[in-house]
Design a protein around this motif. Structure first.
Motif, short mmCIF file in Angstrom:
data_model
loop_
_atom_site.label_atom_id
_atom_site.label_comp_id
_atom_site.label_asym_id
_atom_site.label_seq_id
_atom_site.Cartn_x
_atom_site.Cartn_y
_atom_site.Cartn_z
N VAL A 111 0.99 -32.12 -65.91
CA VAL A 111 0.95 -30.70 -65.48
C VAL A 111 -0.25 -30.67 -64.60
O VAL A 111 -0.74 -30.74 -63.11
N LEU A 112 -1.52 -31.54 -65.34
CA LEU A 112 -2.85 -31.08 -64.86
C LEU A 112 -3.02 -31.84 -63.85
O LEU A 112 -4.13 -32.08 -62.98
N LEU A 113 -2.71 -33.49 -63.43
CA LEU A 113 -2.10 -33.65 -62.32
C LEU A 113 -1.69 -33.44 -61.29
O LEU A 113 -2.81 -33.61 -60.58
N PHE A 114 -0.80 -32.68 -61.47
CA PHE A 114 -0.35 -32.26 -60.19
C PHE A 114 -1.29 -30.65 -60.46
O PHE A 114 -1.50 -30.67 -58.36
N LEU A 124 -13.44 -25.89 -62.10
CA LEU A 124 -13.21 -24.70 -62.50
C LEU A 124 -11.81 -23.37 -62.58
O LEU A 124 -11.40 -22.61 -63.30
N GLY A 125 -11.49 -24.00 -61.13
CA GLY A 125 -10.38 -23.74 -61.23
C GLY A 125 -8.73 -24.28 -62.44
O GLY A 125 -7.26 -23.53 -62.19
N LEU A 126 -8.84 -25.30 -62.56
CA LEU A 126 -8.20 -25.78 -63.65
C LEU A 126 -8.22 -24.69 -64.67
O LEU A 126 -7.57 -24.39 -65.30
N VAL A 127 -9.30 -24.86 -65.58
CA VAL A 127 -9.97 -24.11 -66.67
C VAL A 127 -9.60 -22.81 -66.27
O VAL A 127 -8.91 -22.22 -67.18
N VAL A 128 -10.12 -21.88 -65.15
CA VAL A 128 -9.82 -20.63 -65.00
C VAL A 128 -7.93 -20.74 -64.54
O VAL A 128 -7.26 -19.58 -65.50
N ALA A 129 -6.95 -21.20 -64.67
CA ALA A 129 -6.01 -21.33 -64.27
C ALA A 129 -5.00 -21.87 -65.49
O ALA A 129 -4.04 -20.67 -66.44
N LEU A 130 -5.51 -22.86 -66.19
CA LEU A 130 -5.22 -22.78 -67.65
C LEU A 130 -5.56 -21.74 -68.85
O LEU A 130 -4.66 -21.62 -69.94
N THR A 131 -6.85 -21.02 -69.28
CA THR A 131 -6.58 -20.04 -69.54
C THR A 131 -5.82 -18.75 -69.09
O THR A 131 -5.59 -18.32 -69.64
#
Length: 332
Positions: free
Chosen positions: A246-249, A117-124
């Motif tokens: 970046v997603l991996l990091f 969820l944090g990855l989706v929020v951060a990417l958005t």
């Protein structure tokens, strides 16, 4: 003279037979050792002198504490007196302790939901901050500002916000005819509240995503638009694949942070870490054993197990990343 009256001669440019035999039996040349000159040694000493604060800091604040914690994990130690060697007894106790399993389960539940969820929020947020609009600087400030709030302050804000009597959350529910709910008193609700609380710190990961977005070549998007690709197709075929490093990091750092969630649970449960409250995370239980029960040896064993679990998850993510991480821009 031979029978034909001709002398046998070696082909032009060939070595005589005795030299060929000598070369065949000769040992390979020895590699000369490279010796540092006086100036090289002086430069090396000067470089070590400049990085000596960092080396001392690593040895004193990282290497020594880790090594000492590993040693304590094999002892019984209360912080007073000398440690008593117990071998693997602390690890045996940890695997048989039901609260360790419960704390690990709560932490895993948090990580499996909060990190994606944090990855989706951060990417958005990064996509919003990357828009070419006039007020984009203000948007970036607004989106990043919540991540500057300390975790303990944000926890107190959520306690007031979710208060079952006068909290704003329940007042909104009352407007729709719903009765008050006590999320912080429910084992599942408190975990959901902490997961939502963690998303307010997504601004840090969003800035890293934004840096990755700024590095994607504009020519790739122009070529895709010429081929008739729409915004969604460009995102799925260009933006997302080129953001995989970046997603991996962010994934690695997110998992590391999720395994160490502590502050929010400590404040929400008022430092009790009640197992029935649903906020007994692994770091919370480790803290209770170390400073509540004075079981520093057992707490060190729990810390070693947490380190091994985090290392195993990181290696698994790195192994799986070979399938989805793209480091090159290739025109298809």
């Amino acid at each position: 003279m031979t029978a034909t009256g001709l002398t046998a001669r070696a082909p032009s440019g060939a070595a005589p037979p005795d030299e060929v035999e000598k070369d065949a039996t000769a040992s390979p040349p020895q590699r000369r050792r490279h010796r540092l000159s006086r100036s090289d040694r002086r430069d090396l000493a000067l470089g070590l002198k400049y990085i000596s604060p960092w080396l001392i800091g690593i040895l004193v604040f990282v290497v020594y504490p880790v090594g000492y914690s590993i040693y304590l994990s094999f002892t019984r130690y209360s912080g007073m007196g000398a440690p008593t060697w117990v071998g693997v007894g602390n690890y045996v106790t940890a695997f048989a302790d039901p609260l360790v399993g419960k704390a690990a389960g709560n932490t895993l539940f948090f990580a499996l939901i909060a990190v994606p969820l944090g990855l989706v929020v951060a990417l958005t947020l990064a996509l919003a901050m990357n828009q070419n609009v006039r007020e984009v600087a203000w948007y970036r400030t607004i989106f990043y500002a919540p991540s500057l709030i300390p975790a303990f302050a944000m926890s107190f804000i959520f306690i007031v916000f979710l208060n079952p009597q006068f909290g704003a959350f329940n007042q909104v529910l009352n407007l729709f005819g719903e009765s008050n709910v006590n999320l912080l008193g429910d084992p599942t609700g408190v975990k959901i509240a902490i997961i939502l609380m963690a998303q307010l710190g997504a601004g840090n990961a969003a800035l890293i995503f934004l840096a990755g977005l700024r590095n994607v070549p504009r020519t790739v998007y122009e070529a895709a638009r010429v081929d008739g690709a729409g915004p969604m197709r460009q995102f799925l075929s260009i933006t997302l694949p080129l953001l995989t490093p970046v997603l991996l990091f962010n994934l690695i750092t997110g998992v590391s942070g999720a395994l160490q969630v502590f502050t929010e649970a400590y404040i929400v449960t008022n430092g009790t870490g009640d197992p029935d409250a649903g906020a007994l995370f692994y770091m919370m239980y480790l803290y209770k054993n170390a400073f509540g029960f004075a079981e520093l040896g057992y707490a060190s064993a729990l810390a070693v197990l947490l380190f091994l679990a985090g290392l195993a998850m990181a290696l698994l993510i790195f192994w799986c990343s070979r399938r989805f991480v793209n480091y090159d821009v290739e025109a298809s």
